[in-house]
Design a protein around this motif. Structure first.
Motif, short mmCIF file in Angstrom:
data_model
loop_
_atom_site.label_atom_id
_atom_site.label_comp_id
_atom_site.label_asym_id
_atom_site.label_seq_id
_atom_site.Cartn_x
_atom_site.Cartn_y
_atom_site.Cartn_z
N LYS A 79 0.82 -1.21 0.00
CA LYS A 79 0.00 0.00 0.00
C LYS A 79 0.85 1.26 0.00
CE LYS A 79 -3.77 -2.34 2.41
NZ LYS A 79 -4.65 -2.35 3.61
N ASN A 80 1.92 1.23 -0.78
CA ASN A 80 2.80 2.38 -0.95
C ASN A 80 3.36 2.89 0.37
OD1 ASN A 80 4.15 4.21 -2.61
ND2 ASN A 80 2.58 5.77 -2.37
N SER A 81 3.64 1.98 1.28
CA SER A 81 4.17 2.35 2.59
C SER A 81 5.35 1.44 2.91
CB SER A 81 3.10 2.22 3.68
OG SER A 81 1.99 3.04 3.38
N CYS A 82 6.18 1.91 3.82
CA CYS A 82 7.34 1.13 4.24
C CYS A 82 6.90 -0.04 5.09
CB CYS A 82 8.33 2.02 5.00
SG CYS A 82 9.84 1.18 5.51
N ALA A 83 7.41 -1.23 4.79
CA ALA A 83 7.02 -2.44 5.51
C ALA A 83 7.90 -2.69 6.74
CB ALA A 83 7.08 -3.64 4.58
N ARG A 84 8.83 -1.81 7.04
CA ARG A 84 9.70 -1.99 8.19
C ARG A 84 9.17 -1.19 9.38
NH1 ARG A 84 15.74 -1.37 5.96
NH2 ARG A 84 16.19 -3.08 7.42
#
Length: 458
Positions: free
Chosen positions: A107-112
């Motif tokens: 969703k166009n977000s950082c997964a960390r």
């Protein structure tokens, strides 16, 4: 153009449609005579460049540093006539690079572990406490907000995004959202089926069984009465303007940091790549960078000319009917010799006489950047008096200054001189040299408009 502009030289991009091609501009420069230039000046008047008095004039011209150059089309390109496409995604906080296939799934977000504070939007950090079975939480070092205020506590310091998804799955709101999605998908499917049956023939409508009516939506079990009433108001589209979307500040959740994107730019005509940055998040270099300043001559208004020429070129003030000599300096950015043709535009506001309509720019050499003093003494191998008679008032390295005789005819807040520039050079970088075979190269010809802004006419 009512506001006064500082003296400068602006370049016109042909994407506005004001410049049309002419057969005269494609002829070899060595075959042109003075009569052919007079003919070309009349054709320039018929083509009518952008009116400098228009309010859109500042939007249709730009400085050379802000323009691109397509070597396939041999034309200028501005920011309005290029096609942008993503060249890479990365997180601005941790600089983690994300491939294109994972952007939509994440969703166009950082997964960390990159989250923003819901109060001050500062980056949250993972802190550890010695209390409870879940000792880790998200904390803001600016406003001292902590995720324990909304009941978010984590077992591990890594994989915060996955743990938050499990916490949200246990809440009523995500389940309510999924139920609403399923409900509206059912409504859309029934509406599409009804439209298809209505468009068919009478026999087809009799053969199709009756379509069931969509039942009324019911809130998910476990939600409070207030939440059920709010969801019912949201479902009723006629009451959507009166629904309050205010949420409890104690339930503000931190949001994942959005990914940043590096853009590549292509020509709108041939889709040739003009700008392509390096995919690395830390890199500031470009794989491809076709800027107009690296291909076309840089035209400036010099503050002074060389002292070896006794003639002084005035810069103003400009008065109606008074002839003022103006110097234009051309600089060659290429490593090959460039031939330049200058043609003035016939106008009722100003009369311009270009003394040097044809001249040659020497190739660029790095030694001239370091040995400027020696170049002033060693560049006297040409006849200075002959240059002055030809309209050239200064030569230095790869730069040549020419003289324009400007006579304003009417008062104006800004004296703008349109000039049509045609430059040609031999491109030695051909594909045949890669195989070891030699080629004569190809001739590249570029033509464009420039607008010399001089100032106010009294």
């Amino acid at each position: 153009m009512t506001d006064a502009l500082s003296p400068t030289v602006l370049y016109h991009c042909p994407c506005t449609g004001a410049m049309r091609h002419s057969d005269a501009s494609n002829e070899p420069a060595e075959k042109r005579s003075k009569h052919s230039y007079d003919t070309m000046q009349s054709s320039q008047a018929e083509r009518a460049p952008v009116d400098s008095r228009s309010a859109l004039f500042p939007l249709r011209v730009s400085t050379l540093e802000n323009l691109y150059y397509c070597d396939d089309c041999s034309s200028l390109r501005c920011t309005r006539c290029v096609v942008e496409e993503p060249a890479g995604y990365h997180c601005p906080n941790c600089l983690f690079e994300v491939n294109t296939t994972s952007v939509r799934s994440e969703k166009n977000s950082c997964a960390r572990n990159c989250f923003q504070c819901p109060v001050c939007t500062h980056v949250l950090s993972v802190v550890e406490s010695s209390e409870g079975e879940r000792p880790f939480s998200l904390s803001c070092a600016v406003c001292c907000w902590n995720s324990r205020e909304i009941g978010w506590e984590f077992e591990k310091a890594t994989g915060i995004s996955t743990q938050i998804e499990r916490l949200r799955a246990a809440e009523v709101a995500p389940r309510e959202y999924s139920a609403l999605l399923d409900y509206w998908r059912t409504v859309q499917r029934v509406s599409a089926a009804s439209a298809a049956v209505g468009a068919g023939s009478f026999k087809q409508r009799l053969a199709v069984p009756s379509i069931g009516v969509v039942p009324e939506y019911k809130a998910v079990e476990g939600s409070s009465d207030t939440e059920q009433a709010r969801v019912a108001d949201l479902v009723a589209l006629e009451n959507a303007d009166y629904v309050s979307y205010a949420s409890d500040p104690r339930r503000m959740e931190p949001q994942r940091i959005r990914l940043h994107m590096k853009l590549a730019r292509r020509c709108c005509s041939c889709h040739h790549i003009l700008i392509k940055p390096m995919p690395k998040a830390q890199a500031t270099q470009f794989k491809i960078q076709l800027m107009a300043a690296n291909f076309l001559p840089t035209i400036t208004l010099p503050s002074r000319v060389s002292l070896k020429y006794p003639q002084q070129l005035l810069e103003g003030p400009f008065a109606v009917g008074r002839m003022v000599p103006v110097a234009l300096r051309f600089a060659n950015p290429l490593y090959t010799e460039m031939k330049v043709d200058v043609a003035s535009h016939l106008s009722g506001d100003v009369r311009v006489d270009v003394a040097a309509r044809q001249f040659t720019l020497p190739p660029f050499t790095e030694l001239w950047e370091y040995d400027e003093d020696e170049d002033d003494d060693s560049s006297s191998d040409y006849n200075a008096s002959s240059d002055q008679r030809g309209g050239i008032v200064d030569r230095h390295g790869n730069r040549v200054a020419i003289q324009l005789s400007v006579t304003p005819l009417v008062p104006a807040p800004n004296l703008v001189i349109p000039l049509h520039i045609t430059c040609s050079h031999i491109d030695d970088l051909v594909d045949g040299e890669k195989d070891g075979s030699k080629s004569a190269g190809r001739k590249v010809t570029d033509s464009f408009w420039v607008y010399v802004v001089l100032g106010k006419v009294q």
